[in-house]
Design a protein around this motif. Structure first.
Motif, mmCIF file in Angstrom:
data_model
loop_
_atom_site.group_PDB
_atom_site.id
_atom_site.type_symbol
_atom_site.label_atom_id
_atom_site.label_comp_id
_atom_site.label_asym_id
_atom_site.label_seq_id
_atom_site.Cartn_x
_atom_site.Cartn_y
_atom_site.Cartn_z
ATOM 1 N N ARG A 195 0.840 -1.198 0.000
ATOM 2 C CA ARG A 195 0.000 0.000 0.000
ATOM 3 C C ARG A 195 0.873 1.246 0.000
ATOM 4 O O ARG A 195 1.908 1.295 0.655
ATOM 5 C CB ARG A 195 -0.922 0.014 1.230
ATOM 6 N N TYR A 196 0.454 2.268 -0.741
ATOM 7 C CA TYR A 196 1.188 3.530 -0.801
ATOM 8 C C TYR A 196 0.425 4.616 -0.038
ATOM 9 O O TYR A 196 -0.791 4.742 -0.170
ATOM 10 C CB TYR A 196 1.353 3.982 -2.255
ATOM 11 N N ASP A 197 1.156 5.393 0.750
ATOM 12 C CA ASP A 197 0.553 6.550 1.420
ATOM 13 C C ASP A 197 0.559 7.768 0.504
ATOM 14 O O ASP A 197 -0.345 8.600 0.566
ATOM 15 C CB ASP A 197 1.309 6.908 2.711
ATOM 16 N N ARG A 198 1.583 7.864 -0.329
ATOM 17 C CA ARG A 198 1.738 9.035 -1.203
ATOM 18 C C ARG A 198 2.401 8.612 -2.511
ATOM 19 O O ARG A 198 3.305 7.779 -2.527
ATOM 20 C CB ARG A 198 2.587 10.097 -0.498
ATOM 21 N N LEU A 199 1.926 9.176 -3.587
ATOM 22 C CA LEU A 199 2.491 8.897 -4.905
ATOM 23 C C LEU A 199 2.500 10.189 -5.713
ATOM 24 O O LEU A 199 1.708 11.100 -5.459
ATOM 25 C CB LEU A 199 1.637 7.860 -5.652
ATOM 26 N N SER A 200 3.383 10.248 -6.703
ATOM 27 C CA SER A 200 3.326 11.356 -7.655
ATOM 28 C C SER A 200 2.501 10.899 -8.853
ATOM 29 O O SER A 200 2.290 9.698 -9.073
ATOM 30 C CB SER A 200 4.741 11.740 -8.117
ATOM 31 N N TYR A 201 2.038 11.864 -9.627
ATOM 32 C CA TYR A 201 1.270 11.523 -10.826
ATOM 33 C C TYR A 201 2.087 10.611 -11.741
ATOM 34 O O TYR A 201 1.571 9.620 -12.276
ATOM 35 C CB TYR A 201 0.887 12.794 -11.600
ATOM 36 N N MET A 202 3.374 10.947 -11.917
ATOM 37 C CA MET A 202 4.202 10.177 -12.834
ATOM 38 C C MET A 202 4.474 8.773 -12.319
ATOM 39 O O MET A 202 4.603 7.825 -13.099
ATOM 40 C CB MET A 202 5.524 10.920 -13.100
ATOM 41 N N GLU A 203 4.567 8.607 -10.995
ATOM 42 C CA GLU A 203 4.741 7.262 -10.444
ATOM 43 C C GLU A 203 3.531 6.386 -10.753
ATOM 44 O O GLU A 203 3.681 5.201 -11.069
ATOM 45 C CB GLU A 203 4.949 7.342 -8.923
ATOM 46 N N VAL A 204 2.350 6.959 -10.673
ATOM 47 C CA VAL A 204 1.137 6.204 -10.999
ATOM 48 C C VAL A 204 1.183 5.739 -12.451
ATOM 49 O O VAL A 204 0.845 4.589 -12.764
ATOM 50 C CB VAL A 204 -0.121 7.062 -10.746
ATOM 51 N N LEU A 205 1.642 6.625 -13.337
ATOM 52 C CA LEU A 205 1.682 6.290 -14.758
ATOM 53 C C LEU A 205 2.791 5.296 -15.077
ATOM 54 O O LEU A 205 2.568 4.309 -15.791
ATOM 55 C CB LEU A 205 1.868 7.567 -15.580
ATOM 56 N N THR A 206 3.997 5.542 -14.559
ATOM 57 C CA THR A 206 5.123 4.676 -14.907
ATOM 58 C C THR A 206 4.999 3.289 -14.286
ATOM 59 O O THR A 206 5.458 2.300 -14.871
ATOM 60 C CB THR A 206 6.461 5.310 -14.478
ATOM 61 N N ARG A 207 4.382 3.203 -13.111
ATOM 62 C CA ARG A 207 4.188 1.899 -12.468
ATOM 63 C C ARG A 207 2.903 1.220 -12.922
ATOM 64 O O ARG A 207 2.604 0.109 -12.485
ATOM 65 C CB ARG A 207 4.171 2.068 -10.943
ATOM 66 N N ASP A 208 2.164 1.903 -13.796
ATOM 67 C CA ASP A 208 0.916 1.361 -14.346
ATOM 68 C C ASP A 208 -0.036 0.931 -13.229
ATOM 69 O O ASP A 208 -0.650 -0.139 -13.299
ATOM 70 C CB ASP A 208 1.218 0.176 -15.282
ATOM 71 N N LEU A 209 -0.161 1.785 -12.216
ATOM 72 C CA LEU A 209 -1.078 1.508 -11.118
ATOM 73 C C LEU A 209 -2.495 1.841 -11.573
ATOM 74 O O LEU A 209 -2.760 2.916 -12.086
ATOM 75 C CB LEU A 209 -0.699 2.344 -9.894
ATOM 76 N N LYS A 210 -3.396 0.914 -11.388
ATOM 77 C CA LYS A 210 -4.753 1.063 -11.928
ATOM 78 C C LYS A 210 -5.625 1.900 -10.991
ATOM 79 O O LYS A 210 -6.563 1.419 -10.363
ATOM 80 C CB LYS A 210 -5.376 -0.317 -12.148
ATOM 81 N N VAL A 211 -5.303 3.186 -10.904
ATOM 82 C CA VAL A 211 -6.063 4.108 -10.054
ATOM 83 C C VAL A 211 -7.163 4.759 -10.886
ATOM 84 O O VAL A 211 -8.346 4.634 -10.591
ATOM 85 C CB VAL A 211 -5.148 5.201 -9.465
ATOM 86 N N MET A 212 -6.745 5.482 -11.900
ATOM 87 C CA MET A 212 -7.640 6.103 -12.868
ATOM 88 C C MET A 212 -6.949 5.986 -14.217
ATOM 89 O O MET A 212 -5.759 5.671 -14.272
ATOM 90 C CB MET A 212 -7.891 7.580 -12.507
ATOM 91 N N ASP A 213 -7.666 6.241 -15.291
ATOM 92 C CA ASP A 213 -7.014 6.120 -16.588
ATOM 93 C C ASP A 213 -6.004 7.250 -16.786
ATOM 94 O O ASP A 213 -6.053 8.279 -16.104
ATOM 95 C CB ASP A 213 -8.038 6.075 -17.730
ATOM 96 N N ALA A 214 -5.093 7.047 -17.704
ATOM 97 C CA ALA A 214 -3.959 7.954 -17.873
ATOM 98 C C ALA A 214 -4.386 9.382 -18.181
ATOM 99 O O ALA A 214 -3.793 10.348 -17.682
ATOM 100 C CB ALA A 214 -3.036 7.433 -18.980
ATOM 101 N N SER A 215 -5.416 9.552 -18.993
ATOM 102 C CA SER A 215 -5.844 10.902 -19.349
ATOM 103 C C SER A 215 -6.360 11.657 -18.120
ATOM 104 O O SER A 215 -6.148 12.866 -17.999
ATOM 105 C CB SER A 215 -6.917 10.860 -20.441
ATOM 106 N N ALA A 216 -7.005 10.947 -17.193
ATOM 107 C CA ALA A 216 -7.491 11.588 -15.964
ATOM 108 C C ALA A 216 -6.318 12.016 -15.090
ATOM 109 O O ALA A 216 -6.315 13.119 -14.526
ATOM 110 C CB ALA A 216 -8.402 10.630 -15.203
#
Length: 253
Positions: A195-216
């Motif tokens: 579990r992550y407490d904090r992430l950057s936008y780019m970390e979400v994208l580069t790690r392909d974390l399924k939070v929201m789609d890339a455009s969002a």
């Protein structure tokens, strides 16, 4: 929970502290309000969300919502059934309008003034989306539900949430899920998921974390809107996150 109990809890919340995020957009999936049903809307789940919004509205925050339509129809799945993708996406937009009207009804039972504004004009049941009118509703303390996504095919309700949060000048985009934040794997299936407490936008994208789609994610980043992912399964969780308390994952620059 009885209405009197809701009112007492809201008063306590308001006394504890002022909101850290004055204007927020809450994104809820259609699957959440489906509850344990295999299809459609569970009235108990809609009322649960309405009570959570009630508590936050009484604390002074300005709230708008985007609700998905996956509990009724998912456009991307329509292709499997032989329905053209564009047609399927429009059908999915209509599903979000149904969910939005159900939520409006539940909120009004708690005496919360609510407006549904649709990106697809359906004047008989809701207002057309006009940015300045939506801003006016929020300035007056009304809850605004944005229906029909962006009004365009090929865009998800996640992207619609980021777009409306940007247009409304929201201080945060809150994504309500069944888990208490962002994990590197599905914690329902993988017991060792991190579990992550904090992430950057780019970390979400580069790690392909399924939070929201890339455009969002990119739209939120461009407009410097933090995304807070939390579980709405616990009473008062929405109010806690709006006050920057409780358990959640925050995604920022």
């Amino acid at each position: 929970m009885a209405k009197n109990s809701c009112q007492e809890t809201a008063k306590k919340q308001a006394k504890k502290s002022t909101t850290s995020y004055r204007r927020v957009l809450l994104k809820i999936s259609g699957e959440f309000i489906m509850g344990d049903f295999t299809y459609g809307i569970d009235p108990k789940m809609v009322d649960w969300v309405a009570r959570e919004i009630y508590l936050v509205s009484k604390s002074g925050a300005e709230i708008c919502l985007v609700i998905g339509g996956g509990n009724i129809f998912r456009g991307i799945s329509a292709e499997v059934a032989g329905i053209e993708r564009v047609t399927g996406d429009y059908m999915g937009m209509l599903a979000t309008i149904i969910n939005s009207l159900a939520m409006q009804s539940a909120l009004e039972r708690h005496n919360i003034q609510t407006r549904v504004m649709s990106a697809l004009p359906i004047a008989a049941v809701c207002e057309p989306y006009i940015r300045r009118r939506a801003m006016r509703h929020m300035d007056k303390g009304r809850v605004v539900i944005f229906a029909a996504g962006t009004g365009n095919p090929f865009f998800t309700t996640d992207t619609a949430a980021a777009l409306r949060a940007s247009e409304m000048g929201c201080h945060a985009l809150l994504k309500a899920t069944k888990v208490d934040g962002v994990y590197d794997a599905d914690p329902m299936k993988v017991s060792t998921a991190k579990r992550y407490d904090r992430l950057s936008y780019m970390e979400v994208l580069t790690r392909d974390l399924k939070v929201m789609d890339a455009s969002a994610i990119l739209l939120a980043r461009e407009n410097d809107i933090p995304i807070l992912v939390f579980s709405i399964n616990h009473s008062g969780a929405f109010a806690d996150v709006v006050q920057a308390k409780g358990r959640y994952t925050i995604i920022t620059e």
